[in-house]
Structure formats: C-alpha cells, structure tokens
Design an enzyme around this catalytic site. Structure first.
Site, short mmCIF file in Angstrom:
data_model
loop_
_atom_site.label_atom_id
_atom_site.label_comp_id
_atom_site.label_asym_id
_atom_site.label_seq_id
_atom_site.Cartn_x
_atom_site.Cartn_y
_atom_site.Cartn_z
CE1 TYR A 80 -4.11 1.80 0.20
CE2 TYR A 80 -2.99 3.11 1.88
CZ TYR A 80 -4.05 2.93 1.01
OH TYR A 80 -5.05 3.87 0.94
CE LYS A 126 -3.93 4.66 -2.28
NZ LYS A 126 -4.88 5.24 -3.24
CB THR A 161 -15.16 3.30 3.08
OG1 THR A 161 -13.81 2.81 3.20
CG2 THR A 161 -15.13 4.81 2.91
#
Length: 223
Positions: free
Chosen positions: A135, A139, A169
């Site tokens: 990740y 990013k 979310t």
C-alpha cells in the site's frame, strides 16, 4: 460547471461519495469499477488491467463527448509483512492503486481539454508504516506520479493530489482484527473528502489547488 467527471471506484466507498457529490453539484459522474454502481453511468472494468482500463475510458469518452474532470478514487490494500503477503496479491495492490491510476489518466488526457485531474493517495503515501509495504509503495507512487504530472501539464490542465486519512468505508472489512481501526469515530466520513474533491474540481482555470491533506483531527498516520 463540472460537466462529465470520470470517477474510478465509483461503486462504493470514497468513489461512490465522489460520484454522488459530483451529481449533487450539477455534474455527470461516469464510473469505472468492477461492480455496477447503484446509479450513474458506468463501465465495468478491472483497473488492474491497464489496457482494459484505457479501453473503458475511451468507451465512456466516445459515448459522452469527453470529460471535464477525472478522479482516481479506486484503491485496494493487502496487510501483512512483505514475507507474509503472497506476491500476486502484493503486486495487485500496486497494479490497481498506481498502474490503474496512470492508465486511466493516460487514456483520459486526449478527452479532457483544459479540465482537471484529481488523484487520491493516502496519508500512508507520506508516512510509511510496518505491514503495509504494498500500500505504501503504491500510494507513495501516486504522490510522485501526480507531482510529475502537474509539472508536465502545467498551464494545460489542472492537477490536484488529495491525501486522505482513514475513512468510514468498507475498505477495512476484509482485514483481520489486528489491522482494523480500533475507533471508528476517528475516521472521516467519505462525503467530507468527496466535498473537498468537488471543491478542487470547481476551481476556475488558472487557479490550482495542488495538494490537499484531509484527515480526522486525531488521525494517527498524520503528521
């Protein structure tokens, strides 16, 4: 007027919030996602497949006459140490988050006129943490890609990098307990980030919001 706004990941999470916010502001959201959104025009596509993503962008552009903006909100994650995460899953994160972003923007540029691109990185694109190598790599890559894109297209299109902290979310749903947020009250609702994205999309030509960090006041990954 926002006009047509291409939104990746627009079937759920931040992408869905952006699509709804664009619609509420008078624009027309055009969604790219693996799943169909509840509303809004869309193309089904796996953003890990760069050539398929490019074809989906062109299909929407041809049907709707181009775009006034592009928002790359799609993103996935696989938590664990570098040794623990299977290589295919690790590389899938980079394909969706970084390569998918680049493929969509590349395909959209000929159909964008003097519109705007908003990419979505993460506070973990500014600060590295353990058990998030895929990740963070993806990013951090989005941050570098966006800054270079802004330099490359200066005076031609608008480019904004949005750096959100954690949001409420379904992003965390498939994680094991150790990788889930302990306090959901310290996560921003995605509609707040979506509102900032619409604000960036709405700036007049020649006015640039280059970077926005948006996080809960007690976001642990920022600063």
């Amino acid at each position: 007027m926002l006009g047509n706004v291409l939104v990746t990941g627009g079937a759920a999470g931040l992408g869905a919030a952006v699509a709804d916010a664009v619609h509420a502001a008078g624009g027309t959201p055009l969604v790219l996602d693996k799943s169909a959104p509840d509303r809004h025009e869309f193309e089904l596509v796996d953003l890990a497949d760069g050539r398929a993503a490019e074809a989906a962008v062109r299909a929407l552009a041809e049907r709707h006459g181009g775009f006034g903006g592009v928002v790359t909100a799609a993103g996935i994650d696989r938590c664990g140490t570098l040794e623990e995460v299977p290589p295919d899953e690790w590389e899938q994160v980079v394909r969706v988050n970084l390569f998918g972003t680049a493929a969509v923007v590349r395909a959209a540029l000929p159909h964008l006129g003097n519109g705007r691109v908003v990419t979505v990185a993460s506070t973990l694109g500014l600060r590295a943490v353990s058990d998030a190598t895929a990740y963070c790599a993806s990013k951090f890559g989005v941050v570098g890609f966006t800054r270079a894109l802004a330099a490359e297209t200066a005076g031609r299109i608008g480019v904004t990098l949005v750096v959100p902290g954690g949001m409420r979310t379904n992003f965390f749903d498939d994680r094991t307990e150790q990788y889930r947020p302990q306090d959901l009250d310290k996560l921003n609702p995605p509609d707040r980030v979506a509102a900032a994205i619409v604000f960036a999309l709405s700036q007049p030509e020649g006015c640039e919001i280059r970077e926005l960090v948006i996080a809960h006041g007690e976001e642990p990954s920022y600063p």
